[in-house]
Enzyme design. Structure first.
Site, mmCIF file in Angstrom:
data_model
loop_
_atom_site.group_PDB
_atom_site.id
_atom_site.type_symbol
_atom_site.label_atom_id
_atom_site.label_comp_id
_atom_site.label_asym_id
_atom_site.label_seq_id
_atom_site.Cartn_x
_atom_site.Cartn_y
_atom_site.Cartn_z
ATOM 1 N N LYS A 87 0.838 -1.203 0.000
ATOM 2 C CA LYS A 87 0.000 0.000 0.000
ATOM 3 C C LYS A 87 0.873 1.254 0.000
ATOM 4 C CE LYS A 87 -3.806 2.081 2.694
ATOM 5 N NZ LYS A 87 -4.694 1.863 3.853
ATOM 6 N N SER A 156 -9.419 1.868 2.966
ATOM 7 C CA SER A 156 -8.505 2.652 2.152
ATOM 8 C C SER A 156 -7.476 1.822 1.391
ATOM 9 C CB SER A 156 -7.774 3.659 3.050
ATOM 10 O OG SER A 156 -7.012 2.997 4.050
ATOM 11 N N SER A 180 -10.248 -0.483 6.935
ATOM 12 C CA SER A 180 -9.548 -0.374 5.657
ATOM 13 C C SER A 180 -8.901 -1.640 5.143
ATOM 14 C CB SER A 180 -8.484 0.727 5.748
ATOM 15 O OG SER A 180 -9.078 1.968 5.980
#
Length: 451
Positions: A87, A156, A180
């Site tokens: 990420k 996210s 997330s």
């Protein structure tokens, strides 16, 4: 004697554990696996848009080096030669970390995050950086849901979930401050794992909320989640990191001594569950029969949402407010509103919210003495239509607030045939017990979690 080569029809379809085993046995090379993943990206990236940065040449060079090490008989880690996605809030030296914001576009970290150092030590290959929402909050990035590109992949950790779901990479990493990891895992139909708070150090990762941020991971099968044990334990720099809640593999891949007991908890957020979710969970409850008890949480748990919100907004305002102060025009309305809200949280409210987390956590000790895990939805329903929202994390909030380990398992489907995650929540620090219970549940339901 040389190991017999057993070719995989599509190396990119392999789970991380099996891929590492094949590479170690000489049945497949790391270079073959990385090339297959890159080919899959070439075929799907325009549709899904999971990646913000790829370093193809470096990944192939590292794969060839991993293959050379194996041929020389050198020690191999548990992820030797396996490509992973990271990420884009986690620093990787030599790769830009943009935090999902134009303000940090092109930012080049000077050192690897603790997670990346441990991945390298385990033999993994960093394929590239996956899309995150802006500063790991609610403003969406470019990623689409692999099952239906008109729908959100969740957030996210949008790109990590989508990349694993469409077999671009067997393992990817994200973070969770509210929902997330668990929510995008549910929407994209992957297994998602948020270990206990502090299990994996966050050094070198964007700090959104130091009291709530967790490192999490995505894979296509449950057994791969036990590989997280190589990444756990304090690093001496993250003050929130604690002892490793392992060993995971030895426990998670074993059979429970007795059939585990499960508690079905609707949570105070049950009114948010969509009709298809209510129906799917009614079928799950019926299938589990007397193995599952219906349990209600005490009244203070209804206030956990407000306490979580107070901590999250106050700490994110402190950690991210400087972006809004210096470049408000490059920040979304969501971030600007978040910072304004967080700056309005009073010190007594913030400290009170911090104080209540251990109180609620201790109140669950009796429940976890009786039950091995909590069963609850991972999200209100299927991935919502449209790309302006990443969905509602409401079924993740209390467990993130308490720092409990949680899994999303792709065991159900909604009315449109899209994935619905079953969330399992365990006691703090009992991640191995949670994984073992989840494995039992998957087998009991006779469902094969995609590998």
């Amino acid at each position: 004697m040389a190991a017999k080569r057993i070719p995989a029809a599509d190396p990119a379809a392999l789970g991380a554990r099996e891929a590492a085993w094949r590479i170690a046995e000489g049945a497949m090379s790391s270079a073959e696996l990385v090339a297959a993943c890159l080919a899959r990206i070439d075929a799907e990236e325009e549709r899904v848009q999971a990646w913000v940065f790829l370093d193809r040449d470096k990944a192939m060079a590292e794969a060839e080096e991993r293959d050379r090490r194996r041929k020389l008989g050198m020690p191999l880690g548990p992820l030797h030669g396996v490509p992973v996605g990271i990420k884009d809030i986690i620093d990787v030296k030599g790769m830009p970390t943009g935090n999902g914001s134009p303000i940090d576009a092109g930012r080049m970290p000077l050192e690897d995050a603790a997670l990346i150092r441990r991945l390298h030590a385990a033999g993994a290959i960093i394929l590239g950086k996956t899309v995150t929402t802006e500063f790991a909050y609610f403003h969406p990035g470019k990623t689409r849901n692999p099952h239906d590109p008109s729908r959100t992949p969740g957030g996210s950790s949008s790109g990590s979930a989508a990349a694993v779901a469409c077999r671009m990479v067997p393992l990817a990493f994200g973070s969770q401050t509210n929902g997330s990891v668990i929510r995008p895992a549910s929407f994209c139909g992957t297994v998602g794992f948020k270990p206990s708070f502090g299990a994996i150090p966050r050094t070198g990762m964007l700090t959104a909320s130091q009291s709530l941020d967790h490192v999490g991971l995505f894979a296509r099968n449950l057994e791969d989640m036990a590989l997280a044990e190589a990444l756990m334990g304090p690093d001496g720099r993250d003050t929130g990191a604690g002892a490793s809640p392992g060993p995971l593999t030895a426990t998670a891949l074993s059979e429970p001594p007795v059939a585990p007991a499960l508690a079905f908890i609707r949570t105070p957020a049950w009114s948010h569950a969509e009709e298809g979710t209510v129906a799917a969970f009614a079928e799950l409850v019926a299938a589990l029969g007397d193995r599952l008890d219906d349990v209600e949480l005490p009244e203070p748990f209804a206030r956990a949402y407000g306490w979580h919100r107070a901590i999250m907004t106050a700490e994110m305002a402190r950690n991210l407010g400087h972006y809004v102060d210096r470049a408000p025009e490059q920040c979304s309305d969501k971030i600007r509103d978040l910072v304004a809200e967080g700056r309005g949280v009073s010190a007594p409210d913030y400290l009170g919210a911090r104080d209540m987390a251990p109180v609620l956590r201790s109140s669950l000790e009796a429940l976890f003495d009786r039950f091995d895990a909590i069963v609850t939805p991972a999200a209100p329903g299927e991935a919502p239509e449209g790309l302006e929202s990443t969905g509602d994390p409401v079924f993740c909030t209390p467990w993130t607030y308490l720092g409990l380990p949680a899994l999303s398992l792709p065991l159900l489907a909604g009315p449109s045939g899209l994935p619905l995650g079953v969330q399992l929540v365990g006691a703090a620090g009992q991640d191995a017990r949670l994984l073992r219970t989840a494995r039992w549940l998957v087998r009991l339901l006779n469902e094969e979690v995609p590998a």
